[in-house]
Design a protein around this motif. Structure first.
Motif, PDB file in Angstrom:
ATOM      1  N   GLU A  43       0.849  -1.121  -0.092  1.00  0.00           N
ATOM      2  CA  GLU A  43      -0.281  -0.372   0.257  1.00  0.00           C
ATOM      3  C   GLU A  43       0.349   1.218  -0.251  1.00  0.00           C
ATOM      4  O   GLU A  43       0.440   2.341  -0.904  1.00  0.00           O
ATOM      5  CB  GLU A  43      -0.381   0.343   1.312  1.00  0.00           C
ATOM      6  CG  GLU A  43      -1.862   1.029   1.109  1.00  0.00           C
ATOM      7  CD  GLU A  43      -3.062   0.549   2.515  1.00  0.00           C
ATOM      8  OE1 GLU A  43      -3.791   1.944   2.495  1.00  0.00           O
ATOM      9  OE2 GLU A  43      -2.809  -0.298   3.279  1.00  0.00           O
ATOM     10  N   ALA A  44       1.984   0.819   1.360  1.00  0.00           N
ATOM     11  CA  ALA A  44       2.359   2.288   0.899  1.00  0.00           C
ATOM     12  C   ALA A  44       3.929   2.723  -0.416  1.00  0.00           C
ATOM     13  O   ALA A  44       3.868   4.068  -0.868  1.00  0.00           O
ATOM     14  CB  ALA A  44       4.189   1.505   2.052  1.00  0.00           C
ATOM     15  N   ASP A  45       4.194   0.849  -1.545  1.00  0.00           N
ATOM     16  CA  ASP A  45       4.824   1.526  -2.706  1.00  0.00           C
ATOM     17  C   ASP A  45       3.730   1.488  -3.548  1.00  0.00           C
ATOM     18  O   ASP A  45       3.394   2.705  -4.245  1.00  0.00           O
ATOM     19  CB  ASP A  45       5.083  -0.399  -2.965  1.00  0.00           C
ATOM     20  CG  ASP A  45       6.610  -0.531  -2.405  1.00  0.00           C
ATOM     21  OD1 ASP A  45       6.938   0.222  -1.668  1.00  0.00           O
ATOM     22  OD2 ASP A  45       6.761  -1.984  -2.176  1.00  0.00           O
ATOM     23  N   LEU A  46       2.142   1.639  -3.084  1.00  0.00           N
ATOM     24  CA  LEU A  46       1.339   2.230  -4.212  1.00  0.00           C
ATOM     25  C   LEU A  46       1.498   3.566  -3.505  1.00  0.00           C
ATOM     26  O   LEU A  46       0.797   4.296  -5.220  1.00  0.00           O
ATOM     27  CB  LEU A  46       0.073   1.700  -4.327  1.00  0.00           C
ATOM     28  CG  LEU A  46      -1.373   1.980  -5.437  1.00  0.00           C
ATOM     29  CD1 LEU A  46      -1.163   1.423  -6.437  1.00  0.00           C
ATOM     30  CD2 LEU A  46      -2.310   0.921  -4.139  1.00  0.00           C
ATOM     31  N   GLN A  47       0.777   4.041  -2.266  1.00  0.00           N
ATOM     32  CA  GLN A  47       0.150   5.181  -2.438  1.00  0.00           C
ATOM     33  C   GLN A  47       1.281   6.311  -3.162  1.00  0.00           C
ATOM     34  O   GLN A  47       2.037   7.041  -3.345  1.00  0.00           O
ATOM     35  CB  GLN A  47       0.580   6.488  -0.975  1.00  0.00           C
ATOM     36  CG  GLN A  47      -0.542   5.002  -0.655  1.00  0.00           C
ATOM     37  CD  GLN A  47      -0.820   5.574   1.458  1.00  0.00           C
ATOM     38  OE1 GLN A  47      -0.309   5.401   2.017  1.00  0.00           O
ATOM     39  NE2 GLN A  47      -2.153   4.956   1.469  1.00  0.00           N
ATOM     40  N   PHE A  51       2.455   8.885  -5.808  1.00  0.00           N
ATOM     41  CA  PHE A  51       2.894  10.145  -5.771  1.00  0.00           C
ATOM     42  C   PHE A  51       3.695  10.411  -6.489  1.00  0.00           C
ATOM     43  O   PHE A  51       4.299  12.372  -7.102  1.00  0.00           O
ATOM     44  CB  PHE A  51       3.378  10.320  -3.735  1.00  0.00           C
ATOM     45  CG  PHE A  51       4.257  11.617  -3.790  1.00  0.00           C
ATOM     46  CD1 PHE A  51       3.212  13.248  -3.310  1.00  0.00           C
ATOM     47  CD2 PHE A  51       5.568  11.649  -3.903  1.00  0.00           C
ATOM     48  CE1 PHE A  51       3.670  13.898  -2.695  1.00  0.00           C
ATOM     49  CE2 PHE A  51       6.656  12.894  -3.220  1.00  0.00           C
ATOM     50  CZ  PHE A  51       5.815  14.013  -3.120  1.00  0.00           C
ATOM     51  N   VAL A  52       4.603   9.501  -7.038  1.00  0.00           N
ATOM     52  CA  VAL A  52       5.276  10.147  -8.213  1.00  0.00           C
ATOM     53  C   VAL A  52       4.577  10.372  -9.830  1.00  0.00           C
ATOM     54  O   VAL A  52       5.782  11.493 -10.061  1.00  0.00           O
ATOM     55  CB  VAL A  52       6.311   8.648  -8.218  1.00  0.00           C
ATOM     56  CG1 VAL A  52       7.308   9.090  -9.306  1.00  0.00           C
ATOM     57  CG2 VAL A  52       7.427   8.130  -7.220  1.00  0.00           C
ATOM     58  N   LEU A  54       1.723  11.953  -9.449  1.00  0.00           N
ATOM     59  CA  LEU A  54       1.415  13.213 -10.005  1.00  0.00           C
ATOM     60  C   LEU A  54       2.101  14.402  -9.645  1.00  0.00           C
ATOM     61  O   LEU A  54       2.269  15.167 -10.216  1.00  0.00           O
ATOM     62  CB  LEU A  54       0.621  13.490  -8.075  1.00  0.00           C
ATOM     63  CG  LEU A  54      -0.280  12.689  -7.928  1.00  0.00           C
ATOM     64  CD1 LEU A  54      -1.244  12.678  -6.770  1.00  0.00           C
ATOM     65  CD2 LEU A  54      -1.672  13.228  -9.044  1.00  0.00           C
ATOM     66  N   ALA A  55       3.595  13.859  -8.588  1.00  0.00           N
ATOM     67  CA  ALA A  55       4.496  14.709  -8.969  1.00  0.00           C
ATOM     68  C   ALA A  55       5.204  14.987 -10.324  1.00  0.00           C
ATOM     69  O   ALA A  55       5.806  16.128 -11.010  1.00  0.00           O
ATOM     70  CB  ALA A  55       5.899  14.170  -8.115  1.00  0.00           C
ATOM     71  N   SER A  56       5.674  13.827 -11.183  1.00  0.00           N
ATOM     72  CA  SER A  56       6.045  13.699 -12.760  1.00  0.00           C
ATOM     73  C   SER A  56       4.826  14.651 -13.128  1.00  0.00           C
ATOM     74  O   SER A  56       5.677  15.519 -14.441  1.00  0.00           O
ATOM     75  CB  SER A  56       5.801  12.124 -13.002  1.00  0.00           C
ATOM     76  OG  SER A  56       6.550  12.354 -15.134  1.00  0.00           O
ATOM     77  N   GLU A  57       3.846  14.106 -13.432  1.00  0.00           N
ATOM     78  CA  GLU A  57       2.762  15.259 -13.931  1.00  0.00           C
ATOM     79  C   GLU A  57       2.883  16.886 -13.492  1.00  0.00           C
ATOM     80  O   GLU A  57       2.165  17.213 -14.444  1.00  0.00           O
ATOM     81  CB  GLU A  57       0.738  14.684 -13.598  1.00  0.00           C
ATOM     82  CG  GLU A  57       0.877  13.556 -14.155  1.00  0.00           C
ATOM     83  CD  GLU A  57      -0.604  12.978 -14.014  1.00  0.00           C
ATOM     84  OE1 GLU A  57      -1.436  13.561 -13.282  1.00  0.00           O
ATOM     85  OE2 GLU A  57      -1.090  11.454 -13.986  1.00  0.00           O
ATOM     86  N   TYR A  58       3.088  16.739 -12.696  1.00  0.00           N
ATOM     87  CA  TYR A  58       2.599  18.160 -12.263  1.00  0.00           C
ATOM     88  C   TYR A  58       3.926  18.818 -12.377  1.00  0.00           C
ATOM     89  O   TYR A  58       3.992  20.069 -12.895  1.00  0.00           O
ATOM     90  CB  TYR A  58       2.573  18.376 -10.479  1.00  0.00           C
ATOM     91  CG  TYR A  58       3.232  19.789  -9.648  1.00  0.00           C
ATOM     92  CD1 TYR A  58       2.395  21.025 -10.132  1.00  0.00           C
ATOM     93  CD2 TYR A  58       4.573  19.905  -9.205  1.00  0.00           C
ATOM     94  CE1 TYR A  58       2.622  21.851  -9.318  1.00  0.00           C
ATOM     95  CE2 TYR A  58       5.189  21.521  -9.060  1.00  0.00           C
ATOM     96  CZ  TYR A  58       4.007  22.580  -8.983  1.00  0.00           C
ATOM     97  OH  TYR A  58       4.394  23.498  -8.577  1.00  0.00           O
ATOM     98  N   ALA A  59       5.241  18.169 -12.302  1.00  0.00           N
ATOM     99  CA  ALA A  59       6.349  18.163 -13.101  1.00  0.00           C
ATOM    100  C   ALA A  59       6.542  19.308 -14.556  1.00  0.00           C
ATOM    101  O   ALA A  59       6.580  20.036 -14.906  1.00  0.00           O
ATOM    102  CB  ALA A  59       7.512  18.056 -13.247  1.00  0.00           C
TER     103      ALA A  59
END
Length: 242
Positions: A43-47, A51-52, A54-59
């Motif tokens: 679950e942590a890896d999935l989250q 997050f990665v 989302l961060a990539s999309e934001y970047a």
């Protein structure tokens, strides 16, 4: 076997069974913890992956916005340079036009400065021409008047109202000094010649004045009027002789 030995064996058996139970529950508890921990890790890896992502999309969005902003800035700078170039070209053209206008103005001012001298020169030339024409006309009219007086016995006089009087002599063969005259003028409204007075009052003058209005030939008019006076006089002499 005594009672004490029997109790010892029972204690060992109990301990054995307790160990078995401990191992059993230890294993079950450990498997349960391991399974929960792995699920938590997944679950942590999935989250973390979310997050990665989302961060990539934001970047990507940030970089795209930055690129668009830089593109617009470059376009604005290019547009500004083009406008500045056009403005400089316009200023140069205006300065060139202004220079041409100033040059033309200087030429005009120079010409205007020469105008008074040219006008004076033209006035002098006109004056010379007028004087020459006046001298020629004076001589011509003087000679013409003298010829009319000598040959035709004609005298020309101006009368009141801007009329002209033609006086003929040498008409009557019995009296060369006898005067015959006609006074004529120009109607200001119709611009036509008309007879004001004729002495003697002879007939046939109207066709002569009409011909004068059509041709404007004064010399022919004078000749025709003299002929009318001659015909009148000859007819009168013929009647007296008969």
């Amino acid at each position: 076997m005594d009672k004490t030995g029997h109790q010892g064996i029972q204690a060992l058996q109990l301990e054995y069974h307790l160990n078995i139970i401990k191992e059993k529950y230890k294993k079950e508890f450990s498997d349960h913890l391991t399974e929960n921990f792995e699920n938590s890790l997944k679950e942590a890896d999935l989250q973390l992956q979310n997050f990665v992502n989302l961060a990539s999309e934001y970047a990507e969005i940030y970089n795209s916005a930055k690129r668009e902003s830089l593109r617009r800035q470059r376009e604005k700078k290019k547009e500004g340079r083009n406008k500045m170039k056009d403005l400089n070209s316009m200023i140069y053209q205006q300065e060139s036009n202004l220079q041409q206008i100033e040059t033309k103005n200087e030429q005009i001012q120079t010409r205007l400065g020469q105008v008074p001298n040219q006008i004076q020169e033209h006035k002098e030339e006109i004056s010379l021409v007028r004087e020459a024409a006046k001298a020629i006309n004076v001589d011509f009219y003087a000679n013409a008047v003298k010829m009319f007086q000598d040959r035709l016995g004609l005298t020309i006089e101006k009368t009141k109202g801007k009329k002209m009087k033609l006086i003929f002599t040498r008409i009557d063969p019995n009296d060369h000094n006898k005067q015959f005259w006609i006074i004529f003028g120009i109607d200001s409204s119709t611009k036509q010649y008309y007879v004001h007075e004729i002495v003697p009052n002879i007939s046939g003058i109207q066709p002569v004045i009409d011909q004068m209005n059509q041709s404007g030939n004064l010399r022919t008019f004078v000749k025709d009027v003299r002929n009318l006076f001659l015909n009148y006089t000859n007819n009168s002499v013929d009647k007296l002789q008969k």
